[in-house]
Design a protein around this motif. Structure first.
Motif: not given
Length: 194
Positions: A18-21, A27-29, A42-54, A182-191
């Motif tokens: 949840w912290d990585l999302i 990174a481009g996902l 799941l509902r508790r995690q999805l209600d986190r303010e940090a995830l609202q923009p996504y 995982p964040v770096q893995a997304v960057r490399e995939l997108v590249q």
């Protein structure tokens, strides 16, 4: 239409997921399919303010109580749904099923493309070239097909081949979560598809 990079979570989630999302999307996902069934956690995690923009970039398995997310039909749920039901995505294992989903879903996950990273022993029955030929034939004979997303064994080294084969995007599970970063893995995939 841009080539999509979609993450798929493992069935067992760690607290760090949840912290990585936010970083994964930065990174481009394009989307993240969260395979966790509807639950209080799941509902508790999805209600986190940090995830609202996504929220619009999260795909959840059907049914979920919160309708603000994109919904994914597992094959069994799709087969039981009424013909006029709609979802954001679903999965298939035979390309001949793809045209029948036009108008019912926006996105179809097709697997496996390559030997699976997360499921040892699970691999394709057709070569990528054979799959590419079938995709071209289906695109010529059908109009308004849902986006086709390749899944299974996709990693940095074969990402460009997925795009060249005619897929509209790639979904990754093992390449993402078996990576120490995982964040770096997304960057490399997108590249690889830039």
């Amino acid at each position: 239409m841009p080539f999509l990079v979609i993450g798929v979570t493992p069935s067992a989630h760690s607290d760090t997921l949840w912290d990585l999302i936010p970083g994964l999307f930065q990174a481009g996902l394009s989307y993240l399919y969260v395979r966790q069934p509807d639950s209080e956690e799941l509902r508790r995690q999805l209600d986190r303010e940090a995830l609202q923009p996504y929220q619009a970039q999260l795909i959840l398995p059907f049914p979920v109580l919160n309708t603000g997310f994109r919904l994914h039909w597992k094959e069994s749920a799709r087969q039981q749904a009424s013909p006029d039901s709609r979802a954001f995505s679903t999965s298939i294992h035979d390309l001949s099923d793809w045209p029948a989903l036009a108008g019912r879903v926006e996105t179809v996950f097709y697997s496996p493309l390559f030997p699976s990273i997360s499921k040892p022993g699970y691999g394709p029955t057709l070569t990528l070239e054979e799959q590419a030929n079938r995709i071209q034939a289906l695109r010529r004979s059908s109009e308004k097909l849902p986006r086709l997303i390749g899944l299974g064994g996709i990693q940095r080294d074969n990402m460009a081949r997925v795009k060249q084969a005619g897929f509209d995007g790639a979904a990754v599970l093992g390449a993402l979560w078996e990576s120490p970063e995982p964040v770096q893995a997304v960057r490399e995939l997108v590249q690889q598809i830039a």
